[in-house]
Design an enzyme around this catalytic site. Sequence first.
Site, PDB file in Angstrom:
ATOM      1  N   GLY A 121       0.782  -1.241   0.000  1.00  0.00           N
ATOM      2  CA  GLY A 121       0.000   0.000   0.000  1.00  0.00           C
ATOM      3  C   GLY A 121       0.809   1.283   0.000  1.00  0.00           C
ATOM      4  O   GLY A 121       0.242   2.363  -0.152  1.00  0.00           O
ATOM      5  N   ASN A 137      -1.457  -6.105  -5.074  1.00  0.00           N
ATOM      6  CA  ASN A 137      -0.649  -5.066  -5.718  1.00  0.00           C
ATOM      7  C   ASN A 137       0.829  -5.185  -5.405  1.00  0.00           C
ATOM      8  O   ASN A 137       1.657  -4.659  -6.130  1.00  0.00           O
ATOM      9  CB  ASN A 137      -1.182  -3.700  -5.256  1.00  0.00           C
ATOM     10  CG  ASN A 137      -0.282  -2.570  -5.687  1.00  0.00           C
ATOM     11  OD1 ASN A 137      -0.118  -2.335  -6.876  1.00  0.00           O
ATOM     12  ND2 ASN A 137       0.332  -1.885  -4.730  1.00  0.00           N
ATOM     13  N   TYR A 157      11.346 -10.202 -13.574  1.00  0.00           N
ATOM     14  CA  TYR A 157      10.181  -9.363 -13.277  1.00  0.00           C
ATOM     15  C   TYR A 157       9.090  -9.591 -14.331  1.00  0.00           C
ATOM     16  O   TYR A 157       7.905  -9.771 -14.001  1.00  0.00           O
ATOM     17  CB  TYR A 157      10.605  -7.892 -13.240  1.00  0.00           C
ATOM     18  CG  TYR A 157       9.469  -6.936 -12.999  1.00  0.00           C
ATOM     19  CD1 TYR A 157       8.920  -6.799 -11.723  1.00  0.00           C
ATOM     20  CD2 TYR A 157       8.929  -6.176 -14.043  1.00  0.00           C
ATOM     21  CE1 TYR A 157       7.864  -5.921 -11.497  1.00  0.00           C
ATOM     22  CE2 TYR A 157       7.884  -5.302 -13.822  1.00  0.00           C
ATOM     23  CZ  TYR A 157       7.352  -5.174 -12.550  1.00  0.00           C
ATOM     24  OH  TYR A 157       6.309  -4.320 -12.327  1.00  0.00           O
ATOM     25  N   ILE A 194       4.369   3.716 -15.418  1.00  0.00           N
ATOM     26  CA  ILE A 194       3.597   4.591 -14.537  1.00  0.00           C
ATOM     27  C   ILE A 194       4.544   5.513 -13.780  1.00  0.00           C
ATOM     28  O   ILE A 194       5.562   5.067 -13.244  1.00  0.00           O
ATOM     29  CB  ILE A 194       2.772   3.738 -13.526  1.00  0.00           C
ATOM     30  CG1 ILE A 194       1.817   2.788 -14.266  1.00  0.00           C
ATOM     31  CG2 ILE A 194       2.011   4.635 -12.545  1.00  0.00           C
ATOM     32  CD1 ILE A 194       0.801   3.458 -15.158  1.00  0.00           C
TER      33      ILE A 194
END
Lengths: 244, 473
Positions: A12, A89, A154, A187
């Site tokens: 988070g 996430n 990854y 991002i």
Amino acid sequence: MLKEKTVLITGGTGAIGSALCRIAAEQGASVAFTYHRNRETADELQGELERRGGRVIGRSVEATDGAEVTAFVEQVTAELGSIDVLVNNLGVTQVMPFALIEEEDWDQLIETNLKGLFLFSKAVVRTMARRKSGVIVNIGSVAGHRIIEVPVHYATVKSAVAGFTTSLAGEMKRYGVRVNAVAPGLIDGGIGHNVSARQLEEYNRFCALGRPGTPEEVAHLVLFLASDKASYINGQVIFTDGGI
Amino acid sequence: MSCCQIGGDEQTFLSATKGMCRECREIVDARYVARGERVFLERHCPSHGKQTALVARRLSSYLEMMRTPPGGQPPRRVLTERQGGCPTSCGPCSFHGQNCHLPVFSITNACDLRCPICFTYNRTDQTFFMSEEAFVEQIDFVIDAAGPVDLVNITGGEPTLHPELPRLLRHARRPEIGRITVNTNGLNLARNPGLARELADLGVYLILSFDTFNPRTSQAIHGRDIVEAKLSALETAERYGIPTTLLMVLIKSVNEADLAPVVELALSRDIVRSLTIQTMTYTGQGGGEFLPRAHLPVDEVEELIEAATSGRIPRAAFMPLPSAHPLCYGVAYLMSHGGATHCLTELLDKSTIGQYLQEGYLLRPSDELEIELKQAIDRLWSEGGDPEVLSTLKSMMTDLFPAQPITVAERQRRAEKQLKTIYVHAHMDEDTWELGRAVRCPDQVPVDGKQLIGACNYNLFYRMRDERFWVTR
């Protein structure tokens, strides 16, 4: 869209993770989130959400430790109520050319990313199956599906997220639990902090929108999928990459 | 190449040029010749006869160095009309071959040492401190004449004695200037931590002279024992996080024994980003009289470094700096992490490194260099290269790209710590001044907002004419 829902978000405190927490709270959800080492950011985030009147739990959880994961899920259920939405996430990466990736690097990255995905899903799905309701959204990456200059281990992990998602969606169909994945492109503030000017320029060149995305753009898509408005979307990997 | 009898000696003629007579300081015919393994600059003065000075320890290394393709660009602006030939119309004139890459600002003649090895001229009867206005004018002039530069060097005298040093440095912080370096003997810094803090805040890099660990040697070359003060200055730099270059003047038969510990000091301290070995230059107010007089060429210093490090830094790791003359500058880049040191030449060949050094002294990170390094890693790995090199590279990568995000500036700082540089720099004196070297000089001194003069030309021909620095007695 998430009023009176309980949302558990792993990882988070990162760029996408904190955007997820903030927007979920804005949409009326009670928010539980995990973090690894970044306690200062976690405390700030929790304080911010609480000041806005949200019900929040933030805790450092070792995602590869099944007992810790189960204990946290139980804590969240006890304090915030049954978990309606799980957003897987958390993710770590290691910038390393293939030539320099050793066996232990491979094991560590696979374990941290995929075991965490598995353990959190297992712990939460159990309660969702019992209640015959719930949504899981997994965060993958365009790197698992396109030729993009990212570390091989990854990309492997992010590709695996797609298989995990479709397979789990198939198994959970009988309980009405939806499972989807979101595959972001580059991002701002995410793993993008490791991207060189050349890589950014190259990404922008191949991206129809010609720019990186924002954590908020990813979070809005994820939380839409988590909401009842996406009730007919299941077993999908949805790209949010500006068009690669 | 065959040997022949020239002028009664068995020697090999290499090339003809112009040199300088030590006695009358006239520019005279000169030639490079090899005698056995060694290469000499031989000057022929009509009045004072033949004079020779060693310029290369080995003919083979001389020939190898001379094959290095020259880099850089000619001066961006010609500032003086060519009259009388080099070095009489410096400025640069149309004959000069190199743009200014390192402007050197002498902001004072004040110094708290009287080193017997000092190779420049500083009058002691009258103190000169460059005014803020003059400094700004000089900076503007350099940028206008030479364009953006990676480095500027602030020197003296001892520049930290300038009472307005921080104010001056603030004027040098501008986008056209990559890095500000300040020379120092360290004495003032060791006793003035407030100044160190200011220098750290201004983001300058120190060039700390460090010649010896031996008190007696220090006495001989500095005029007094200042070893502890130097170490204290380095600790101060470390405390305030001021990136530092160690500058060692290497003198044959005087401080050669210090080479090994100084190299070790440079490699072992994170705050030390580079080491410059400057060979003794027998000119100026101290150096002109210093004995013993024995020139150390660049290739010999590189061999001495190989010996001092037991082969850890071999001579093969060095290459000429493309933007300067090969007899003036040698450079080696070292990948240093976690106690391991490997030479960049183990990863990239010299011609590739040279491509990224065309415009100066610093190996700047670039996309092209990143691709070269990635290809080199693949090559090393696929061809079964040294696992230790791969392991060092991996440690470096892990440090540069940690799990927790770091800023670009922090990554650059870490990269600088990992890629240390050793420069070997031979200035010219009356014995070694040579036309070909002078016209390729990228280190240039701005004078009166009108001229940019190659550093050795300035020191040998111009500085003693400037009343701010010298008066002929």
